[in-house]
Motif scaffolding. Structure first.
Motif, short mmCIF file in Angstrom:
data_model
loop_
_atom_site.label_atom_id
_atom_site.label_comp_id
_atom_site.label_asym_id
_atom_site.label_seq_id
_atom_site.Cartn_x
_atom_site.Cartn_y
_atom_site.Cartn_z
N PRO A 2 1.50 10.90 -21.34
CA PRO A 2 0.60 10.54 -22.45
C PRO A 2 -0.82 10.26 -21.98
O PRO A 2 -1.05 9.58 -20.98
CB PRO A 2 1.25 9.27 -23.01
N HIS A 3 -1.77 10.81 -22.71
CA HIS A 3 -3.19 10.54 -22.50
C HIS A 3 -3.80 10.13 -23.83
O HIS A 3 -3.41 10.63 -24.88
CB HIS A 3 -3.93 11.77 -21.97
N ALA A 4 -4.74 9.20 -23.76
CA ALA A 4 -5.50 8.81 -24.95
C ALA A 4 -6.93 9.27 -24.75
O ALA A 4 -7.57 8.92 -23.75
CB ALA A 4 -5.44 7.30 -25.16
N ASP A 10 -10.63 10.31 -20.75
CA ASP A 10 -9.29 10.77 -21.11
C ASP A 10 -8.33 9.92 -20.28
O ASP A 10 -8.14 10.15 -19.09
CB ASP A 10 -9.15 12.26 -20.77
N LEU A 11 -7.74 8.90 -20.92
CA LEU A 11 -7.05 7.83 -20.21
C LEU A 11 -5.54 8.08 -20.15
O LEU A 11 -4.90 8.22 -21.19
CB LEU A 11 -7.32 6.49 -20.90
N TYR A 12 -5.01 8.11 -18.93
CA TYR A 12 -3.56 8.20 -18.75
C TYR A 12 -2.96 6.82 -18.93
O TYR A 12 -3.44 5.83 -18.38
CB TYR A 12 -3.22 8.72 -17.35
N TYR A 13 -1.85 6.75 -19.70
CA TYR A 13 -1.19 5.46 -19.89
C TYR A 13 0.31 5.68 -20.03
O TYR A 13 0.79 6.78 -20.28
CB TYR A 13 -1.74 4.74 -21.13
N ALA A 29 -8.91 0.15 -6.94
CA ALA A 29 -8.53 1.52 -6.58
C ALA A 29 -7.05 1.81 -6.85
O ALA A 29 -6.46 2.69 -6.23
CB ALA A 29 -8.85 1.80 -5.11
N SER A 30 -6.46 1.08 -7.79
CA SER A 30 -5.05 1.26 -8.11
C SER A 30 -4.89 1.73 -9.55
O SER A 30 -5.84 1.71 -10.34
CB SER A 30 -4.28 -0.05 -7.90
N GLY A 31 -3.65 2.13 -9.88
CA GLY A 31 -3.39 2.62 -11.23
C GLY A 31 -2.04 2.16 -11.72
O GLY A 31 -1.44 1.21 -11.19
N ALA A 32 -1.53 2.87 -12.73
CA ALA A 32 -0.25 2.51 -13.34
C ALA A 32 0.87 2.45 -12.30
O ALA A 32 1.79 1.62 -12.41
CB ALA A 32 0.09 3.52 -14.43
N TRP A 33 0.79 3.30 -11.29
CA TRP A 33 1.82 3.36 -10.26
C TRP A 33 2.03 2.03 -9.54
O TRP A 33 3.12 1.74 -9.05
CB TRP A 33 1.45 4.43 -9.22
N SER A 34 0.99 1.19 -9.46
CA SER A 34 1.08 -0.05 -8.68
C SER A 34 1.94 -1.11 -9.35
O SER A 34 2.29 -2.11 -8.72
CB SER A 34 -0.32 -0.61 -8.43
N TRP A 35 2.29 -0.90 -10.63
CA TRP A 35 3.08 -1.89 -11.37
C TRP A 35 4.57 -1.56 -11.38
O TRP A 35 5.31 -2.07 -12.21
CB TRP A 35 2.57 -1.99 -12.81
N GLY A 36 5.02 -0.74 -10.44
CA GLY A 36 6.42 -0.36 -10.41
C GLY A 36 7.38 -1.52 -10.22
O GLY A 36 8.55 -1.44 -10.58
N TRP A 37 6.89 -2.63 -9.65
CA TRP A 37 7.72 -3.81 -9.42
C TRP A 37 7.73 -4.74 -10.64
O TRP A 37 8.45 -5.72 -10.64
CB TRP A 37 7.25 -4.56 -8.18
N GLN A 47 6.66 -5.03 -24.74
CA GLN A 47 6.19 -3.65 -24.71
C GLN A 47 5.13 -3.57 -23.62
O GLN A 47 3.99 -4.01 -23.81
CB GLN A 47 5.59 -3.23 -26.06
N VAL A 48 5.51 -3.07 -22.45
CA VAL A 48 4.63 -3.07 -21.30
C VAL A 48 3.75 -1.82 -21.32
O VAL A 48 4.25 -0.69 -21.44
CB VAL A 48 5.44 -3.14 -19.99
N ILE A 49 2.45 -2.02 -21.18
CA ILE A 49 1.47 -0.94 -21.21
C ILE A 49 0.75 -0.91 -19.88
O ILE A 49 0.14 -1.90 -19.46
CB ILE A 49 0.45 -1.16 -22.35
N THR A 50 0.86 0.21 -19.16
CA THR A 50 0.14 0.39 -17.91
C THR A 50 -0.76 1.62 -18.04
O THR A 50 -0.55 2.48 -18.90
CB THR A 50 1.11 0.59 -16.73
N PHE A 51 -1.76 1.70 -17.17
CA PHE A 51 -2.71 2.82 -17.28
C PHE A 51 -3.43 3.03 -15.95
O PHE A 51 -3.49 2.12 -15.11
CB PHE A 51 -3.72 2.58 -18.41
N ASP A 52 -3.98 4.23 -15.79
CA ASP A 52 -4.88 4.51 -14.68
C ASP A 52 -6.30 4.24 -15.17
O ASP A 52 -6.75 4.88 -16.14
CB ASP A 52 -4.79 5.97 -14.25
N PRO A 53 -7.04 3.32 -14.56
CA PRO A 53 -8.41 3.06 -15.01
C PRO A 53 -9.29 4.31 -14.90
O PRO A 53 -8.98 5.24 -14.14
CB PRO A 53 -8.90 1.97 -14.07
#
Length: 268
Positions: A2-4, A10-13, A29-37, A47-53
């Motif tokens: 998903p992108h908004a 054009d934001l990946y979330y 310098a981090s993104g949605a991937w860093s919240w895997g834990w 409802q957890v929302i993560t994104f790449d800045p």
């Protein structure tokens, strides 16, 4: 994926789970991937929302737009619009904590509760790390290479954790390597962080706030969290013992429990 399409990016979330919305704002310098834990564990209640800045990994800027703390805070508000969410809990870590503070000040009606992890109010009273740590993060030489990534990210973990949980450190570093950050946007994030100063404004934050830190943080020393907690009304300070800057990974279960208990606690 998903992108908004927002006004400048054009934001990946990603979203997962159900319940009250919780936006996780990643660190430097981090993104949605860093919240895997966190994302899966917290999605049982939120409802957890993560994104790449903007400018990071899968989020691309439109035209000549730049990266600042304020612009990322605006992106969070626009993303909530796209998701038809009026207000959300917000958790920001490190650089993401700067963004979270600005979001709280710019959009108070859109904020439920606030969590500030391993972060600072910036400015002249920020308690700085050692010159070795500063130099490691400031350098852009070999920015997205394996050696460079491991050099500065390993510093963010406590030495005991690196020794006993090397595979977790390697996993985190590998995820960063798989999600490159263009040099110009890395530099813009860094410059924005260096200019950040909210000390004289954060007393205006009205949301209930949890400030959380590791006691052995060498990147954003724990005294910064104590200083934050003393300035923001309606704040609780939690120190996770035996952890460094990456307390949210080193003791993920305890970190998640502290966040969950705070966000689910009845209002006073």
């Amino acid at each position: 994926m998903p992108h908004a399409t927002l006004s400048e990016v054009d934001l990946y979330y990603e979203t997962r789970g159900a319940g009250e919305p919780l936006v996780l704002i990643p660190g430097f310098a981090s993104g949605a991937w860093s919240w895997g834990w966190q994302a899966d564990g917290l999605s049982s209640d939120f409802q957890v929302i993560t994104f790449d800045p903007r400018g990071v990994s899968r989020s691309t800027l439109n035209g000549e737009k730049t990266v600042t703390i304020l612009s990322i805070a605006d992106d969070v508000s626009e993303l909530l619009d796209r998701l038809e969410i009026d207000a959300a809990h917000v958790l920001g870590i490190s650089f993401g904590g700067f963004v979270a503070q600005e979001f709280a000040l710019m959009y108070p009606s859109r904020l439920k509760r606030l969590v500030l992890a391993s972060t600072s109010f910036g400015g002249p009273n920020h308690v700085a790390p050692s010159m070795e740590v500063l130099a490691a993060f400031a350098s852009t030489e070999g920015l997205n290479t394996s050696d460079r990534i491991r050099q500065y990210l390993t510093m963010a973990f406590s030495p005991d954790f690196v020794e006993s949980n090397g595979e977790t450190v390697d996993r985190f570093c590998s995820l960063r390597e798989e999600n490159p950050v263009p040099r110009e946007f890395y530099t813009q994030q860094l410059q924005s962080a260096m200019m950040f100063n909210a000390e004289n404004r954060i007393s205006r934050i009205t949301a209930d706030t949890l400030v959380i830190t590791g006691d052995n943080d060498t990147v954003v020393p724990a005294q910064n969290s104590r200083n934050l907690a003393s300035r923001i009304p309606n704040t609780r300070l939690t120190v996770i013992e035996g952890t460094g800057h990456m307390a949210f990974i080193e003791k993920a279960d305890e970190f998640n429990r502290q966040v969950r208990d705070f966000l689910l606690a009845p209002a006073d």
